[in-house]
Design a protein around this motif. Sequence first.
Motif, PDB file in Angstrom:
ATOM      1  N   ILE A  39      43.464  91.660  78.891  1.00  0.00           N
ATOM      2  CA  ILE A  39      42.151  92.135  79.328  1.00  0.00           C
ATOM      3  C   ILE A  39      42.290  92.624  80.759  1.00  0.00           C
ATOM      4  O   ILE A  39      42.730  91.858  81.633  1.00  0.00           O
ATOM      5  CB  ILE A  39      41.091  91.014  79.254  1.00  0.00           C
ATOM      6  N   ASP A  40      41.942  93.870  80.981  1.00  0.00           N
ATOM      7  CA  ASP A  40      42.067  94.456  82.325  1.00  0.00           C
ATOM      8  C   ASP A  40      43.461  94.236  82.901  1.00  0.00           C
ATOM      9  O   ASP A  40      43.604  93.862  84.074  1.00  0.00           O
ATOM     10  CB  ASP A  40      41.003  93.860  83.277  1.00  0.00           C
ATOM     11  N   GLY A  41      44.476  94.427  82.093  1.00  0.00           N
ATOM     12  CA  GLY A  41      45.849  94.298  82.559  1.00  0.00           C
ATOM     13  C   GLY A  41      46.324  92.883  82.764  1.00  0.00           C
ATOM     14  O   GLY A  41      47.416  92.658  83.275  1.00  0.00           O
ATOM     15  N   HIS A  42      45.512  91.929  82.360  1.00  0.00           N
ATOM     16  CA  HIS A  42      45.813  90.512  82.593  1.00  0.00           C
ATOM     17  C   HIS A  42      46.085  89.835  81.253  1.00  0.00           C
ATOM     18  O   HIS A  42      45.300  89.993  80.324  1.00  0.00           O
ATOM     19  CB  HIS A  42      44.609  89.875  83.284  1.00  0.00           C
ATOM     20  N   VAL A  43      47.178  89.090  81.174  1.00  0.00           N
ATOM     21  CA  VAL A  43      47.567  88.471  79.906  1.00  0.00           C
ATOM     22  C   VAL A  43      47.080  87.019  79.843  1.00  0.00           C
ATOM     23  O   VAL A  43      47.280  86.241  80.777  1.00  0.00           O
ATOM     24  CB  VAL A  43      49.101  88.517  79.723  1.00  0.00           C
ATOM     25  N   TYR A  44      46.436  86.683  78.730  1.00  0.00           N
ATOM     26  CA  TYR A  44      45.981  85.323  78.456  1.00  0.00           C
ATOM     27  C   TYR A  44      46.601  84.887  77.131  1.00  0.00           C
ATOM     28  O   TYR A  44      46.455  85.578  76.129  1.00  0.00           O
ATOM     29  CB  TYR A  44      44.457  85.262  78.319  1.00  0.00           C
ATOM     30  N   ASN A  45      47.245  83.742  77.129  1.00  0.00           N
ATOM     31  CA  ASN A  45      47.901  83.251  75.918  1.00  0.00           C
ATOM     32  C   ASN A  45      46.919  82.506  75.025  1.00  0.00           C
ATOM     33  O   ASN A  45      46.104  81.715  75.504  1.00  0.00           O
ATOM     34  CB  ASN A  45      49.062  82.321  76.293  1.00  0.00           C
ATOM     35  N   LEU A  46      47.013  82.765  73.716  1.00  0.00           N
ATOM     36  CA  LEU A  46      46.136  82.089  72.752  1.00  0.00           C
ATOM     37  C   LEU A  46      46.586  80.641  72.582  1.00  0.00           C
ATOM     38  O   LEU A  46      47.727  80.384  72.205  1.00  0.00           O
ATOM     39  CB  LEU A  46      46.171  82.818  71.406  1.00  0.00           C
ATOM     40  N   ALA A  75      48.575  82.086  83.089  1.00  0.00           N
ATOM     41  CA  ALA A  75      49.567  81.185  83.696  1.00  0.00           C
ATOM     42  C   ALA A  75      48.932  80.253  84.721  1.00  0.00           C
ATOM     43  O   ALA A  75      49.450  79.163  84.977  1.00  0.00           O
ATOM     44  CB  ALA A  75      50.689  82.000  84.334  1.00  0.00           C
ATOM     45  N   ASP A  76      47.801  80.678  85.303  1.00  0.00           N
ATOM     46  CA  ASP A  76      47.136  79.852  86.313  1.00  0.00           C
ATOM     47  C   ASP A  76      46.045  78.962  85.724  1.00  0.00           C
ATOM     48  O   ASP A  76      45.327  78.289  86.455  1.00  0.00           O
ATOM     49  CB  ASP A  76      46.519  80.740  87.398  1.00  0.00           C
ATOM     50  N   GLY A  77      45.897  79.006  84.398  1.00  0.00           N
ATOM     51  CA  GLY A  77      44.896  78.154  83.770  1.00  0.00           C
ATOM     52  C   GLY A  77      43.523  78.785  83.672  1.00  0.00           C
ATOM     53  O   GLY A  77      42.565  78.130  83.245  1.00  0.00           O
ATOM     54  N   ASN A  78      43.381  80.050  84.081  1.00  0.00           N
ATOM     55  CA  ASN A  78      42.093  80.735  83.921  1.00  0.00           C
ATOM     56  C   ASN A  78      41.845  80.996  82.444  1.00  0.00           C
ATOM     57  O   ASN A  78      42.760  81.432  81.728  1.00  0.00           O
ATOM     58  CB  ASN A  78      42.092  82.067  84.680  1.00  0.00           C
ATOM     59  N   LEU A  79      40.621  80.745  82.001  1.00  0.00           N
ATOM     60  CA  LEU A  79      40.313  80.822  80.577  1.00  0.00           C
ATOM     61  C   LEU A  79      39.639  82.130  80.197  1.00  0.00           C
ATOM     62  O   LEU A  79      38.812  82.664  80.934  1.00  0.00           O
ATOM     63  CB  LEU A  79      39.396  79.657  80.174  1.00  0.00           C
ATOM     64  N   ALA A  80      40.003  82.633  79.026  1.00  0.00           N
ATOM     65  CA  ALA A  80      39.329  83.775  78.428  1.00  0.00           C
ATOM     66  C   ALA A  80      39.071  83.414  76.972  1.00  0.00           C
ATOM     67  O   ALA A  80      39.999  83.051  76.245  1.00  0.00           O
ATOM     68  CB  ALA A  80      40.188  85.031  78.521  1.00  0.00           C
ATOM     69  N   VAL A  81      37.806  83.475  76.569  1.00  0.00           N
ATOM     70  CA  VAL A  81      37.437  83.094  75.207  1.00  0.00           C
ATOM     71  C   VAL A  81      36.890  84.319  74.483  1.00  0.00           C
ATOM     72  O   VAL A  81      36.046  85.045  75.017  1.00  0.00           O
ATOM     73  CB  VAL A  81      36.389  81.957  75.192  1.00  0.00           C
ATOM     74  N   VAL A  82      37.387  84.541  73.269  1.00  0.00           N
ATOM     75  CA  VAL A  82      36.861  85.595  72.409  1.00  0.00           C
ATOM     76  C   VAL A  82      35.998  84.923  71.346  1.00  0.00           C
ATOM     77  O   VAL A  82      36.454  84.010  70.651  1.00  0.00           O
ATOM     78  CB  VAL A  82      37.999  86.409  71.758  1.00  0.00           C
TER      79      VAL A  82
END
Length: 188
Positions: A39-46, A75-82
């Motif tokens: 999202i916006d060039g930022h990777v979040y692992n499922l 990697a820093d623990g920031n959350l993204a929920v779909v």
Amino acid sequence: AMMTDLENVAFNYSDSDVNILNNGHTVQVNYDEGSSVEIDGHVYNLLQFHFHSPSEHAADGTLYPAEMHLVHADADGNLAVVGVFITEGAENAAFAPVWENLPAEATEAIATGMVVNATSLLPAEKIIYRYNGSLTTPPCSEDVLWSVMEMPVEMSAEQITMFTDIFEGNNRPLQSLNDRDLQLDSTP
């Protein structure tokens, strides 16, 4: 809600074993490593996906029978929920590996030997609402990047009942938006 052309969520999901648990609040599948969104060039692992019934978000004031949350962290623990709404309709075979293993009682994660690909659980049309909010479960920590899909996926009444027989009313009551900006993506 502002209509803006949000950058689309890029889904990079691969297969995962169905590692399923009932944590007393919901049914959750812990996802194998190696799947992510960008999202916006930022990777979040499922990390995992889980379910609420009825839905926690409302579309035009209407709650859906259920909602799936795919929880990701960077990697820093920031959350993204779909978030994906579930509506009553045709039986959804993509959920079968999960639904055939729904634990009725609280349990640690169970390795079912079945495989699921979260891509197949998403609606075909990936238009999203985006907002910064909080987790809906305690500790309700702030700073979660929410992307809620406008289009629901279908499940049969029987499939929905299989979940609500275990958990009903495990949604957090609707929260006011306060001054949060709700953005709706205008293009798929």
